[in-house]
Design an enzyme around this catalytic site. Sequence first.
Site, PDB file in Angstrom:
ATOM      1  N   ARG A  33       0.803  -1.225   0.000  1.00  0.00           N
ATOM      2  CA  ARG A  33       0.000   0.000   0.000  1.00  0.00           C
ATOM      3  C   ARG A  33       0.835   1.272   0.000  1.00  0.00           C
ATOM      4  NH1 ARG A  33      -2.601   0.207   6.118  1.00  0.00           N
ATOM      5  NH2 ARG A  33      -0.643   0.585   7.247  1.00  0.00           N
ATOM      6  N   ILE A  39       8.288  -0.719   6.440  1.00  0.00           N
ATOM      7  CA  ILE A  39       8.779   0.211   7.459  1.00  0.00           C
ATOM      8  C   ILE A  39      10.281   0.087   7.631  1.00  0.00           C
ATOM      9  CG2 ILE A  39       8.729   0.741   9.938  1.00  0.00           C
ATOM     10  CD1 ILE A  39       6.337   1.790   8.390  1.00  0.00           C
ATOM     11  N   CYS A  40      10.805  -1.138   7.667  1.00  0.00           N
ATOM     12  CA  CYS A  40      12.231  -1.347   7.959  1.00  0.00           C
ATOM     13  C   CYS A  40      13.126  -0.572   6.999  1.00  0.00           C
ATOM     14  CB  CYS A  40      12.561  -2.836   7.912  1.00  0.00           C
ATOM     15  SG  CYS A  40      14.300  -3.199   8.250  1.00  0.00           S
ATOM     16  N   GLY A 178      10.274   5.874  26.614  1.00  0.00           N
ATOM     17  CA  GLY A 178      10.558   4.486  26.276  1.00  0.00           C
ATOM     18  C   GLY A 178      12.021   4.304  25.937  1.00  0.00           C
ATOM     19  N   ILE A 182      14.296   1.513  19.703  1.00  0.00           N
ATOM     20  CA  ILE A 182      13.936   2.727  18.955  1.00  0.00           C
ATOM     21  C   ILE A 182      14.240   3.974  19.773  1.00  0.00           C
ATOM     22  CG2 ILE A 182      12.023   4.035  17.960  1.00  0.00           C
ATOM     23  CD1 ILE A 182      10.715   1.350  17.237  1.00  0.00           C
ATOM     24  N   HIS A 441      43.871 -12.228  15.542  1.00  0.00           N
ATOM     25  CA  HIS A 441      44.422 -11.157  16.366  1.00  0.00           C
ATOM     26  C   HIS A 441      45.072 -10.113  15.480  1.00  0.00           C
ATOM     27  CE1 HIS A 441      46.412  -9.215  19.755  1.00  0.00           C
ATOM     28  NE2 HIS A 441      47.520  -9.201  19.033  1.00  0.00           N
TER      29      HIS A 441
END
Length: 462
Positions: A33, A39-40, A178, A182, A441
């Site tokens: 749509r 979203i990602c 929060g 995010i 290393h």
Amino acid sequence: MNYDIIVIGSGPGGYVTAIRASQLGFKTAVIERENLGGICLNWGCIPTKALIKSAHVFDYIKHAEEYGLNKVEGSYEFSNIIKRSRGVADKMNKGIGFLMKKNKIDVILGNAKVKAGKKVDVTDSEGKVSEYSASHIIIATGARSRVLPNLPQDGKKIIGYREALTLPKQPKSMIVVGSGAIGIEFAYVYASLGTKVTVVEYLPTIVPVEDEEVSKHLEKSLKKQGIDIMTNASVEKVEDHGEGVRASIKTSQGEITLEAEIVLSAVGITANIENLGLENVGIATDKGRILVDDFYKTNVPGYYAIGDVIPGPALAHVASAEGILCVEKIKGLKVEPIDYGNIPGCTYCSPEIASVGMTEKKAKEAGYELKVGKFPFVASGKATANGDTDGFIKVIYDAKYGELLGCHMVGNGVTDMIAEAVAIRRLEATAHEVLTTIHPHPTISEAFKGATEAAYGEAIDL
């Protein structure tokens, strides 16, 4: 228009599902749509990492003298940082379009609504409705920013993650509500660029799903960067006062008031399952998520769901894995359910955090006798050369069998290292096999072996 498989949603769950379906020989379509990549790629994982990279570069500039370089007067145009982030997202979006064509997947643009009889109606931008059918319909419509009743988002002064990616100007102050991935990532970005940031977390520790030692270390590091952190606190209400907002915050010491230009609500996500026609088909849901079995079948034959719309961790890599497993099962391949106890989680602030498996607290509660080892990056030659020794790696082994129960990392670069622990747990390797695996290393990855050596009393560099 009949297909073998129709995927609704083209995020990291949907587009990956469609590609794997096409590889397996299914005639496949994707319904989207908005933007390919979901979203990602457009409003989450990818553009936020672009912002974080700009913040990292600016941090390096500010500390140039620590690397023996002449002091640099760093400056920036906030709009250019936003522009670069959107450019990265746009490039990835075009890449998904290329992959759809390469794999001969039809892309149908519009809003989808499932119907009985394995059919889907799609309403395009002009309101025209077209009907499509498929033997298998997979719902992968993702999620959006969760809106709290006492924190309604107006998109201007009280915003979600989408607006945080496209602010027209940099705010001088910001309250982040929060402290999950995010919230912490945006707090880091804006604070690095000079915004005065306050993080408000309801629970006793930030990034509360992480091991307590990691949470405490990250909190200490972020405070050193100038970020104010309030735990055991909740935003009760927010009022617009013209120039900004006034937030009433309830704490254990009483209620206080904070003022800021912007409030960023980062209190989780809500699955996109409304207006999909689920109730018309009879697809079962619970607590806002679609119910599925181990191979993502719903209770109605021919309909499946993956990703953020089902119970479980809302992570891009989880959605991709679920989609691949779903179509492979449909194909009849021999597959096993996903082990949700072995899902890596990453937060891309600075220092980064990455983890997999049980925390030390959870392992003790499960009754295991433990061998726990830590390796601080201050003892790492590569970290010292990098000029960034903040953080550590912590490993948790079952003392009886040497099984790696959990691994928790904090430090820059650790999100690129956690896959080693995931693979070890997947292959059921033991601590002995880690101790006898030669690590290159100097690298940051040596710290994983170093932590294991510490757990078994064989530490070399500590």
